[in-house]
Design a protein around this motif. Structure first.
Motif, short mmCIF file in Angstrom:
data_model
loop_
_atom_site.label_atom_id
_atom_site.label_comp_id
_atom_site.label_asym_id
_atom_site.label_seq_id
_atom_site.Cartn_x
_atom_site.Cartn_y
_atom_site.Cartn_z
N CYS A 1 7.82 -11.23 -9.59
CA CYS A 1 7.80 -10.14 -8.61
C CYS A 1 6.42 -9.50 -8.54
O CYS A 1 5.92 -9.21 -7.44
CB CYS A 1 8.86 -9.10 -8.98
SG CYS A 1 10.57 -9.63 -8.71
N VAL B 1 6.14 -8.10 -4.88
CA VAL B 1 7.47 -7.61 -4.48
C VAL B 1 7.65 -6.18 -4.98
O VAL B 1 7.50 -5.91 -6.18
CB VAL B 1 8.58 -8.52 -5.04
CG1 VAL B 1 9.95 -7.90 -4.79
CG2 VAL B 1 8.49 -9.90 -4.42
N ILE C 1 13.98 -5.09 -3.86
CA ILE C 1 14.95 -6.12 -3.51
C ILE C 1 16.29 -5.43 -3.27
O ILE C 1 16.78 -4.72 -4.16
CB ILE C 1 15.12 -7.18 -4.62
CG1 ILE C 1 13.79 -7.86 -4.93
CG2 ILE C 1 16.16 -8.22 -4.22
CD1 ILE C 1 13.84 -8.78 -6.15
N LEU D 1 16.70 -16.00 -0.90
CA LEU D 1 16.04 -15.01 -1.75
C LEU D 1 15.46 -15.67 -2.99
O LEU D 1 14.30 -15.42 -3.36
CB LEU D 1 17.05 -13.94 -2.15
CG LEU D 1 16.63 -12.96 -3.25
CD1 LEU D 1 15.42 -12.14 -2.80
CD2 LEU D 1 17.79 -12.05 -3.64
N VAL E 1 13.60 -7.92 1.12
CA VAL E 1 12.57 -7.89 0.08
C VAL E 1 11.34 -7.23 0.68
O VAL E 1 10.80 -7.71 1.68
CB VAL E 1 12.21 -9.31 -0.42
CG1 VAL E 1 11.14 -9.23 -1.51
CG2 VAL E 1 13.45 -10.01 -0.95
#
Length: 547
Positions: A111, A116, A119, A133, A175
């Motif tokens: 991540c 990221v 989520i 995903l 995301v």
């Protein structure tokens, strides 16, 4: 607020159909770990395609996907990455857990590497979405993680302060990147509107930009004076100067200038609150309620940073604003604009006659967007308008109607979905199976018999739908449902099904998990008996459930 005569179904973000509590910390961590396992197996599968792993990698992915899907079937996942640690449902995950657990630690590293920031997975997400995903998170480098957009309407919606950005978007999955702090909510992109002729774009041409820039420069001193006006007299003088500026901007079709005036006036109204200058500011707000001004302001929504301010002004116009935004939605020529208009309509939370009229439109994409809006807004009375759409010839409309009816979760909606268990569309059948599982918690509704669901299960060919059916049989928990689950979970010789083809392990395991959910400790003798099953996968699952 909703118009009189409408009662809104309150559905928290991430849920499907009826309210459920968010998972506790342990369950949420277990869900995150199941995602980490799926991502790890997906990475292994990617290596196997390069010849580094054996053919069992695909089987490992399948099993991990089923495990994660089962977790998501029970609750949503709300995860953020902040200060190099996971935050689940607002609670930080112990750093020691990600340090000691290799799977969680690797997922956190991925991540961080991919940038990221959040989520979100809605409860009941389809396995295909979860696989997408995992594919994103299994990428090796951020450069490989190109943004993926699915224009299908979702069920979690909000309007952020900035134009939403995302790394992945689908019906139930969002995301967001780390540099978008306001984007940890799933906005709602409608599908199909792009096939409409776009007409005139809301973005100004180069000539318009030049004219608008001059107008903005000319109005600048007046807007500065407005920000400094904190008493009635000073504010009234500034408003006297602003009204002609609004008139001229409306005549020229200058949405950029109207946007600046509207935002400045709304911001100043927040500053003065009920104090000096409030009445004068109300005069500006009322002037901006002219339909032409509202149309120009609505045209700016996809391109402004402070969308909330404009929505506050549009909300004053009630159903007129909804009508304008719906027309903009149908004319938008790109996905970002469609998402902005869709989310704005949901944020206004006004279900006027326009939306109900569009349900009967002859264009499939118009009907689909209207149905998604009514479902997202939770307008219970919309179930009557949606139910006939379950018989529509266009599968896309049937799918949208089924998803929205699950969101509404009314007695009529669920009863109508029960009858769709034999639909030709796998997604409609999956939603119908979900409706059986939601029924026991629905006020005023009798638990439906499990016979029809069990009969549909016998001829079901789609594994995802079959898994949903098994889970719903467990939630029903009736004697018929339990007997059917026992026949599927136990060895075929033991239940007298020797003439049938051997059942696959995943089917028996899913039936066993549904049994435990239905009766708990009452079925433990059967679980213990399966700990010595001839199928090692079933035996392992029984051992896990017994513990």
């Amino acid at each position: 607020m909703p118009p009189l005569g409408y009662r809104r179904t309150v559905v928290a973000a991430g849920e499907s159909g009826v309210q459920h509590a968010l998972p506790d910390g342990r369950a949420a961590r277990g869900m995150l770990r199941s995602l980490a396992l799926l991502v790890d197996r997906m990475a292994m599968l990617g290596m196997s395609r390069d010849g580094a792993q054996g053919p069992d990698a695909a089987t490992a992915v399948r099993d991990a996907l089923r495990q994660f899907t089962a977790r998501v079937r029970e609750a949503p996942l709300h995860c953020r990455v902040q200060e190099q640690q996971f935050v689940l449902d607002g609670e930080p995950v112990d750093r020691g857990l990600t340090r000691d657990d290799t799977l969680l630690g690797t997922l956190l590293f991925r991540c961080l590497s991919l940038g990221v920031g959040g989520i979100i997975v809605r409860q009941g997400a389809a396995s295909a979405e979860l696989l997408t995903l995992a594919t994103l998170l299994a990428r090796r480098r951020a450069a490989e993680a190109a943004p993926v957009t699915n224009d299908t309407p979702t069920s979690i919606s909000a309007v952020a302060e900035e134009q939403p950005r995302e790394l992945l978007r689908s019906w139930s999955v969002l995301v967001t990147p780390t540099d978008h702090p306001g984007g940890h909510r799933l906005a709602t992109p409608p599908d199909g509107a792009g096939v409409v002729s776009p007409g005139s774009s809301s973005m100004p041409s180069d000539v318009d930009v030049g004219v608008s820039a001059q107008a903005l420069q000319g109005a600048g001193p007046t807007l500065v004076r407005l920000a400094a006006a904190t008493d009635d007299m000073a504010c009234s003088r500034v408003v006297d100067a602003l009204v002609p500026i609004i008139d001229q901007a409306e005549f020229r079709g200058d949405g950029r200038l109207l946007e600046q005036v509207a935002v400045a006036a709304a911001r100043q109204a927040h500053v003065v609150a009920g104090g000096g200058g409030r009445l004068a500011l109300e005069r500006v707000m009322r002037r901006l309620q002219h339909r032409r001004s509202l149309e120009l302001l609505a045209g700016r929504l996809p391109y402004v940073e402070n969308r909330t301010m404009l929505l506050e002004l549009l909300a004053r116009a009630g159903e007129t604003a909804v009508d304008i935004l719906v027309k903009q939605l149908m004319q938008a020529d790109d996905g970002a604009a469609r998402r902005a208009y869709f989310d704005s309509i949901v944020q206004l939370d006004i279900a006027g006659p326009t939306l109900f009229d569009l349900v009967r439109d002859s264009r499939w994409f118009v009907v689909r967007n209207a149905v998604a809006l009514l479902g997202e807004m939770g307008i219970e009375q919309a179930d009557v308008a949606m139910l006939p759409l379950l018989q529509h010839a266009d599968e896309r409309i049937r799918v949208a109607a089924a998803r929205s009816l699950v969101r509404l979760g009314t007695v009529k909606a669920l009863q109508g979905l029960h009858a769709a268990i034999d639909d030709a569309s796998a997604e409609v059948r999956r939603m119908a199976a979900v409706s059986y599982g939601l029924t026991p918690g629905t006020s005023g509704m009798v638990r439906p018999p499990a016979v029809r669901l069990a009969m549909a299960l016998e001829k079901e060919t789609d594994e995802d739908v079959a898994l949903e059916m098994l889970a719903s049989l467990g939630k029903l928990g009736s004697a018929d449902a339990v007997q059917r689950l026992l026949r599927l979970a136990m060895p075929q010789q033991q239940v007298g099904d020797t003439g049938e083809a051997p059942r696959e392990a995943w089917l028996r395991i899913a039936a066993l998990e549904a049994l435990v959910k239905a009766r708990g400790s009452a079925v433990m003798p059967h679980v213990e008996a399966l700990m010595n099953d001839a199928d090692p996968e079933v035996a392992q699952a029984a051992f896990r459930l017994r513990g």
